[in-house]
Design a protein around this motif. Structure first.
Motif, PDB file in Angstrom:
ATOM      1  N   ALA A  93       0.857  -1.178   0.000  1.00  0.00           N
ATOM      2  CA  ALA A  93       0.000   0.000   0.000  1.00  0.00           C
ATOM      3  C   ALA A  93       0.894   1.229   0.000  1.00  0.00           C
ATOM      4  O   ALA A  93       1.655   1.443   0.942  1.00  0.00           O
ATOM      5  N   PHE A  94       0.818   2.019  -1.060  1.00  0.00           N
ATOM      6  CA  PHE A  94       1.566   3.274  -1.159  1.00  0.00           C
ATOM      7  C   PHE A  94       0.563   4.407  -0.975  1.00  0.00           C
ATOM      8  O   PHE A  94      -0.311   4.597  -1.830  1.00  0.00           O
ATOM      9  N   VAL A  95       0.656   5.113   0.141  1.00  0.00           N
ATOM     10  CA  VAL A  95      -0.267   6.201   0.436  1.00  0.00           C
ATOM     11  C   VAL A  95       0.162   7.438  -0.348  1.00  0.00           C
ATOM     12  O   VAL A  95       1.292   7.914  -0.215  1.00  0.00           O
ATOM     13  N   LEU A  96      -0.735   7.931  -1.161  1.00  0.00           N
ATOM     14  CA  LEU A  96      -0.457   9.082  -2.018  1.00  0.00           C
ATOM     15  C   LEU A  96      -0.685  10.400  -1.291  1.00  0.00           C
ATOM     16  O   LEU A  96       0.048  11.366  -1.499  1.00  0.00           O
ATOM     17  N   GLU A  97      -1.743  10.440  -0.460  1.00  0.00           N
ATOM     18  CA  GLU A  97      -2.051  11.638   0.324  1.00  0.00           C
ATOM     19  C   GLU A  97      -2.927  11.234   1.495  1.00  0.00           C
ATOM     20  O   GLU A  97      -3.590  10.201   1.462  1.00  0.00           O
ATOM     21  N   GLY A  98      -2.893  12.034   2.553  1.00  0.00           N
ATOM     22  CA  GLY A  98      -3.691  11.755   3.728  1.00  0.00           C
ATOM     23  C   GLY A  98      -3.004  10.789   4.675  1.00  0.00           C
ATOM     24  O   GLY A  98      -1.787  10.572   4.589  1.00  0.00           O
ATOM     25  N   GLU A  99      -3.810  10.201   5.586  1.00  0.00           N
ATOM     26  CA  GLU A  99      -3.259   9.300   6.601  1.00  0.00           C
ATOM     27  C   GLU A  99      -4.156   8.092   6.788  1.00  0.00           C
ATOM     28  O   GLU A  99      -5.377   8.226   6.921  1.00  0.00           O
ATOM     29  N   HIS A 143      -0.228   0.523  12.195  1.00  0.00           N
ATOM     30  CA  HIS A 143       0.801   1.388  11.600  1.00  0.00           C
ATOM     31  C   HIS A 143       0.118   2.625  11.025  1.00  0.00           C
ATOM     32  O   HIS A 143      -0.801   2.498  10.219  1.00  0.00           O
ATOM     33  N   HIS A 144       0.571   3.824  11.448  1.00  0.00           N
ATOM     34  CA  HIS A 144       0.105   5.055  10.818  1.00  0.00           C
ATOM     35  C   HIS A 144       0.956   5.262   9.572  1.00  0.00           C
ATOM     36  O   HIS A 144       2.179   5.363   9.667  1.00  0.00           O
ATOM     37  N   VAL A 145       0.293   5.321   8.424  1.00  0.00           N
ATOM     38  CA  VAL A 145       1.003   5.481   7.156  1.00  0.00           C
ATOM     39  C   VAL A 145       0.518   6.785   6.528  1.00  0.00           C
ATOM     40  O   VAL A 145      -0.676   6.988   6.326  1.00  0.00           O
ATOM     41  N   MET A 146       1.471   7.672   6.251  1.00  0.00           N
ATOM     42  CA  MET A 146       1.178   9.015   5.745  1.00  0.00           C
ATOM     43  C   MET A 146       1.489   9.109   4.250  1.00  0.00           C
ATOM     44  O   MET A 146       2.222   8.279   3.714  1.00  0.00           O
ATOM     45  N   GLY A 147       0.968  10.167   3.623  1.00  0.00           N
ATOM     46  CA  GLY A 147       1.255  10.426   2.219  1.00  0.00           C
ATOM     47  C   GLY A 147       2.744  10.366   1.943  1.00  0.00           C
ATOM     48  O   GLY A 147       3.527  10.947   2.682  1.00  0.00           O
ATOM     49  N   GLY A 148       3.133   9.632   0.922  1.00  0.00           N
ATOM     50  CA  GLY A 148       4.542   9.456   0.574  1.00  0.00           C
ATOM     51  C   GLY A 148       5.166   8.218   1.183  1.00  0.00           C
ATOM     52  O   GLY A 148       6.284   7.862   0.835  1.00  0.00           O
ATOM     53  N   GLN A 149       4.451   7.549   2.085  1.00  0.00           N
ATOM     54  CA  GLN A 149       4.961   6.325   2.711  1.00  0.00           C
ATOM     55  C   GLN A 149       4.230   5.099   2.168  1.00  0.00           C
ATOM     56  O   GLN A 149       3.136   5.204   1.607  1.00  0.00           O
ATOM     57  N   ALA A 150       4.853   3.934   2.376  1.00  0.00           N
ATOM     58  CA  ALA A 150       4.260   2.668   1.940  1.00  0.00           C
ATOM     59  C   ALA A 150       4.504   1.612   3.003  1.00  0.00           C
ATOM     60  O   ALA A 150       5.390   1.757   3.855  1.00  0.00           O
ATOM     61  N   VAL A 151       3.713   0.549   2.955  1.00  0.00           N
ATOM     62  CA  VAL A 151       3.897  -0.592   3.838  1.00  0.00           C
ATOM     63  C   VAL A 151       3.511  -1.856   3.054  1.00  0.00           C
ATOM     64  O   VAL A 151       2.615  -1.810   2.219  1.00  0.00           O
ATOM     65  N   VAL A 152       4.223  -2.941   3.334  1.00  0.00           N
ATOM     66  CA  VAL A 152       3.926  -4.223   2.688  1.00  0.00           C
ATOM     67  C   VAL A 152       3.156  -5.096   3.667  1.00  0.00           C
ATOM     68  O   VAL A 152       3.574  -5.290   4.810  1.00  0.00           O
ATOM     69  N   MET A 153       2.037  -5.612   3.191  1.00  0.00           N
ATOM     70  CA  MET A 153       1.214  -6.548   3.951  1.00  0.00           C
ATOM     71  C   MET A 153       1.512  -7.933   3.390  1.00  0.00           C
ATOM     72  O   MET A 153       1.137  -8.231   2.253  1.00  0.00           O
ATOM     73  N   PRO A 154       2.230  -8.768   4.153  1.00  0.00           N
ATOM     74  CA  PRO A 154       2.660 -10.064   3.617  1.00  0.00           C
ATOM     75  C   PRO A 154       1.486 -10.991   3.279  1.00  0.00           C
ATOM     76  O   PRO A 154       0.449 -10.969   3.960  1.00  0.00           O
ATOM     77  N   ALA A 155       1.679 -11.800   2.259  1.00  0.00           N
ATOM     78  CA  ALA A 155       0.672 -12.779   1.843  1.00  0.00           C
ATOM     79  C   ALA A 155       0.267 -13.652   3.021  1.00  0.00           C
ATOM     80  O   ALA A 155       1.103 -14.077   3.816  1.00  0.00           O
ATOM     81  N   VAL A 214      -7.744   7.474   8.639  1.00  0.00           N
ATOM     82  CA  VAL A 214      -7.670   8.428   9.745  1.00  0.00           C
ATOM     83  C   VAL A 214      -8.186   9.770   9.242  1.00  0.00           C
ATOM     84  O   VAL A 214      -8.994  10.435   9.891  1.00  0.00           O
ATOM     85  N   THR A 215      -7.702  10.183   8.067  1.00  0.00           N
ATOM     86  CA  THR A 215      -8.215  11.333   7.322  1.00  0.00           C
ATOM     87  C   THR A 215      -8.601  10.783   5.954  1.00  0.00           C
ATOM     88  O   THR A 215      -8.324   9.623   5.651  1.00  0.00           O
ATOM     89  N   ARG A 216      -9.203  11.603   5.137  1.00  0.00           N
ATOM     90  CA  ARG A 216      -9.392  11.139   3.756  1.00  0.00           C
ATOM     91  C   ARG A 216      -8.014  10.804   3.215  1.00  0.00           C
ATOM     92  O   ARG A 216      -7.058  11.540   3.464  1.00  0.00           O
ATOM     93  N   PHE A 217      -7.910   9.682   2.515  1.00  0.00           N
ATOM     94  CA  PHE A 217      -6.608   9.353   1.953  1.00  0.00           C
ATOM     95  C   PHE A 217      -6.762   8.575   0.667  1.00  0.00           C
ATOM     96  O   PHE A 217      -7.802   7.973   0.398  1.00  0.00           O
ATOM     97  N   LYS A 218      -5.706   8.639  -0.125  1.00  0.00           N
ATOM     98  CA  LYS A 218      -5.643   7.891  -1.380  1.00  0.00           C
ATOM     99  C   LYS A 218      -4.424   6.985  -1.339  1.00  0.00           C
ATOM    100  O   LYS A 218      -3.391   7.349  -0.774  1.00  0.00           O
TER     101      LYS A 218
END
Length: 110
Positions: A62-68, A78-90, A99-103
């Motif tokens: 998941a690559f967060v483009l904007e928001g939280e 995990h709080h993930v903010m715009g510009g950050q990413a996280v991998v959710m393992p299979a 948390v806020t509107r986010f894409k």
């Protein structure tokens, strides 16, 4: 030749976050690719919206483009903010909550 990435004009630069728009009280998605080994989808989550706990058959980034977003993996939030990413393992349970509107752009690789 068949286009593997759809719903986007090819060979033209674009702003990724502008390809999906918010809709009050909803989660909006736009599928860009869906093949046997990979899926790419853009999402726009209104604040407070989410996806309940589930597991995917492939690694999902998941690559967060904007928001939280609050992305919970194996019970750890995990709080993930715009510009950050996280991998959710299979195979690992995960959930997503705005948390806020986010894409985000979600890439699933099997």
């Amino acid at each position: 030749m068949e286009k593997r990435i759809k719903n986007l004009e090819h060979a033209v630069p674009f702003e990724v976050a502008r390809k999906v728009e918010y809709d009050p009280g909803k989660v909006v998605s736009l599928t860009l690719a869906q093949e046997s080994g990979v899926g790419i989808t853009l999402f726009a989550f209104d604040a407070g919206e989410g996806v309940s706990t589930h597991a995917a058959s492939g690694d999902a980034m998941a690559f967060v483009l904007e928001g939280e977003a609050l992305i919970t993996i194996d019970g750890k939030a995990h709080h993930v903010m715009g510009g950050q990413a996280v991998v959710m393992p299979a195979g690992h349970p995960h959930a997503v909550k705005a948390v806020t509107r986010f894409k985000m752009m979600l890439t699933v690789v099997k």
